[in-house]
Motif scaffolding. Structure first.
Motif, PDB file in Angstrom:
ATOM      1  N   GLN A 155      44.341 -27.690  39.730  1.00  0.00           N
ATOM      2  CA  GLN A 155      44.311 -26.898  38.504  1.00  0.00           C
ATOM      3  C   GLN A 155      44.028 -25.422  38.802  1.00  0.00           C
ATOM      4  N   LEU A 156      43.056 -25.163  39.657  1.00  0.00           N
ATOM      5  CA  LEU A 156      42.697 -23.783  39.987  1.00  0.00           C
ATOM      6  C   LEU A 156      43.799 -23.068  40.760  1.00  0.00           C
ATOM      7  N   ASN A 157      44.656 -23.842  41.427  1.00  0.00           N
ATOM      8  CA  ASN A 157      45.781 -23.247  42.155  1.00  0.00           C
ATOM      9  C   ASN A 157      47.047 -23.141  41.311  1.00  0.00           C
ATOM     10  N   GLY A 158      46.901 -23.393  39.994  1.00  0.00           N
ATOM     11  CA  GLY A 158      48.012 -23.150  39.073  1.00  0.00           C
ATOM     12  C   GLY A 158      49.008 -24.279  38.926  1.00  0.00           C
ATOM     13  N   ALA A 159      48.663 -25.490  39.320  1.00  0.00           N
ATOM     14  CA  ALA A 159      49.589 -26.622  39.190  1.00  0.00           C
ATOM     15  C   ALA A 159      49.906 -26.896  37.723  1.00  0.00           C
ATOM     16  N   VAL A 201      33.755 -23.398  26.190  1.00  0.00           N
ATOM     17  CA  VAL A 201      34.888 -23.254  27.115  1.00  0.00           C
ATOM     18  C   VAL A 201      34.832 -21.875  27.758  1.00  0.00           C
ATOM     19  N   ASN A 202      34.927 -21.834  29.074  1.00  0.00           N
ATOM     20  CA  ASN A 202      34.744 -20.582  29.808  1.00  0.00           C
ATOM     21  C   ASN A 202      35.932 -19.635  29.708  1.00  0.00           C
ATOM     22  N   THR A 203      37.131 -20.192  29.548  1.00  0.00           N
ATOM     23  CA  THR A 203      38.342 -19.364  29.478  1.00  0.00           C
ATOM     24  C   THR A 203      39.306 -19.960  28.459  1.00  0.00           C
ATOM     25  N   LEU A 204      40.123 -19.100  27.864  1.00  0.00           N
ATOM     26  CA  LEU A 204      41.113 -19.550  26.890  1.00  0.00           C
ATOM     27  C   LEU A 204      42.428 -19.956  27.548  1.00  0.00           C
ATOM     28  N   ASP A 205      42.558 -19.746  28.847  1.00  0.00           N
ATOM     29  CA  ASP A 205      43.837 -19.942  29.528  1.00  0.00           C
ATOM     30  C   ASP A 205      44.386 -21.357  29.372  1.00  0.00           C
ATOM     31  N   TYR A 206      43.515 -22.347  29.507  1.00  0.00           N
ATOM     32  CA  TYR A 206      43.994 -23.733  29.501  1.00  0.00           C
ATOM     33  C   TYR A 206      44.263 -24.233  28.088  1.00  0.00           C
ATOM     34  N   SER A 265      35.812 -36.093  31.241  1.00  0.00           N
ATOM     35  CA  SER A 265      36.987 -36.778  31.772  1.00  0.00           C
ATOM     36  C   SER A 265      38.072 -35.763  32.121  1.00  0.00           C
ATOM     37  N   LEU A 266      38.952 -36.148  33.010  1.00  0.00           N
ATOM     38  CA  LEU A 266      40.019 -35.240  33.430  1.00  0.00           C
ATOM     39  C   LEU A 266      40.993 -34.930  32.302  1.00  0.00           C
ATOM     40  N   SER A 267      41.147 -35.849  31.344  1.00  0.00           N
ATOM     41  CA  SER A 267      42.026 -35.571  30.203  1.00  0.00           C
ATOM     42  C   SER A 267      41.499 -34.398  29.389  1.00  0.00           C
ATOM     43  N   VAL A 268      40.168 -34.338  29.213  1.00  0.00           N
ATOM     44  CA  VAL A 268      39.564 -33.199  28.529  1.00  0.00           C
ATOM     45  C   VAL A 268      39.648 -31.964  29.416  1.00  0.00           C
ATOM     46  N   SER A 269      39.342 -32.124  30.690  1.00  0.00           N
ATOM     47  CA  SER A 269      39.345 -31.002  31.635  1.00  0.00           C
ATOM     48  C   SER A 269      40.718 -30.337  31.712  1.00  0.00           C
ATOM     49  N   CYS A 270      41.757 -31.130  31.562  1.00  0.00           N
ATOM     50  CA  CYS A 270      43.117 -30.601  31.615  1.00  0.00           C
ATOM     51  C   CYS A 270      43.328 -29.529  30.549  1.00  0.00           C
TER      52      CYS A 270
END
Length: 285
Positions: free
Chosen positions: A53-57, A159-164, A265-270
């Motif tokens: 995720q951090l590498n932009g996938a 949430v730390n950033t709005l990007d996602y 969970s990763l679904s939320v993290s996504c």
């Protein structure tokens, strides 16, 4: 006494190892990352997910394949009389409705709970279901008890950033750009089937303060002004250290309570990205 199996999906934040320790079953959620399919905690760890995720996938979530659900249920029912299946909230995914439709083929041996929960609050439903099963409750009785309690929960997430949120279509690119310029950190609320905006702040510290005030208000107004009536939880994406610090602060505010601290969970993290922090509460059964 019937032998009852408890099944959930990995949105509850329960890893496969912990599932075995608890005596329950976890259906791994699928992800498509750069056109490849992965399954949470099977061939995709949390560390690998965030590295990608951090590498932009390009990451997309999806619901479990019906065949995989059926295969798991069929295997379990060789050893158990009934299944209580607890998927993520129907308001956040179609997997609950799919499971309900599939359960109709099982002649009242599979009971699907629309708990309208996710992550740590969903986890407590799973723990409660296992405890009730061990007490001798039937699948139908467990389903009814959890359904009656389902709305007695809230999750607040800074949430730390709005990007996602922009990538997932939760906000418009223009709103994300403006929010980024103003360094806005949204606070989201998951209550029932909805994911809503709750507040806005410019610092994680202020966001944490707002979340603590929100659960204090919930305890006072929704849970008889007695924190012993609720489970209090901390959850996070990627960074455990701030979550452990928040856990310590809550333990001082609510002495005597067992406050869990789990990854979201990763679904939320996504959809919210790394460096997010959450507080959740749910009524004890």
């Amino acid at each position: 006494m019937k032998k009852i199996a408890v099944v959930t999906d990995s949105n509850a934040g329960i890893r496969q190892k912990e599932a075995k320790e608890l005596g329950i079953f976890v259906l791994p959620m699928p992800f498509t990352i750069d056109d490849q399919t992965y399954y949470e905690d099977i061939n995709l760890t949390h560390e690998e997910f965030f590295e990608k995720q951090l590498n932009g996938a390009e990451i997309f979530t999806s619901q479990p394949v019906v065949g995989n659900v059926k295969e798991l249920w069929d295997q379990i029912l060789k050893d158990y009389d009934e299944i209580v299946h607890i998927p993520m909230s129907s308001g956040l995914s179609g997997s609950c409705q799919t499971a309900m439709m599939l359960a109709q083929e099982y002649d009242n041996r599979v009971f699907v709970v629309d708990s309208q929960r996710i992550s740590v609050t969903q986890k407590y439903d799973v723990i409660d279901a296992k405890r009730l099963a061990d007490q001798g409750k039937s699948g139908q009785e467990i389903c009814d008890i959890l359904t009656e309690n389902k709305l007695n929960a809230s999750i607040y997430i800074t949430v730390n950033t709005l990007d996602y949120l922009k990538k997932g279509g939760r906000i418009t690119p223009a709103a994300a750009l403006l929010g980024g310029m103003l360094k806005i950190k949204p606070i989201l609320q998951i209550q029932g089937e909805k994911l809503d905006s709750f507040a806005k702040t410019r610092t994680m510290a202020r966001g944490t303060k707002i979340m603590k005030e929100a659960i204090a208000k919930d305890i006072k107004e929704r849970f008889d002004d007695d924190y012993h009536n609720v489970h209090i939880c901390v959850a996070y994406t990627y960074d455990e250290a701030p979550a452990l610090e928040l856990k310590k602060e809550l333990e001082e505010l609510y002495p005597g309570e067992n406050i869990i601290c789990d990854p979201l969970s990763l679904s939320v993290s996504c959809h919210i990205g790394p460096h997010s922090l959450a507080i959740a509460i749910c009524k004890k059964i």
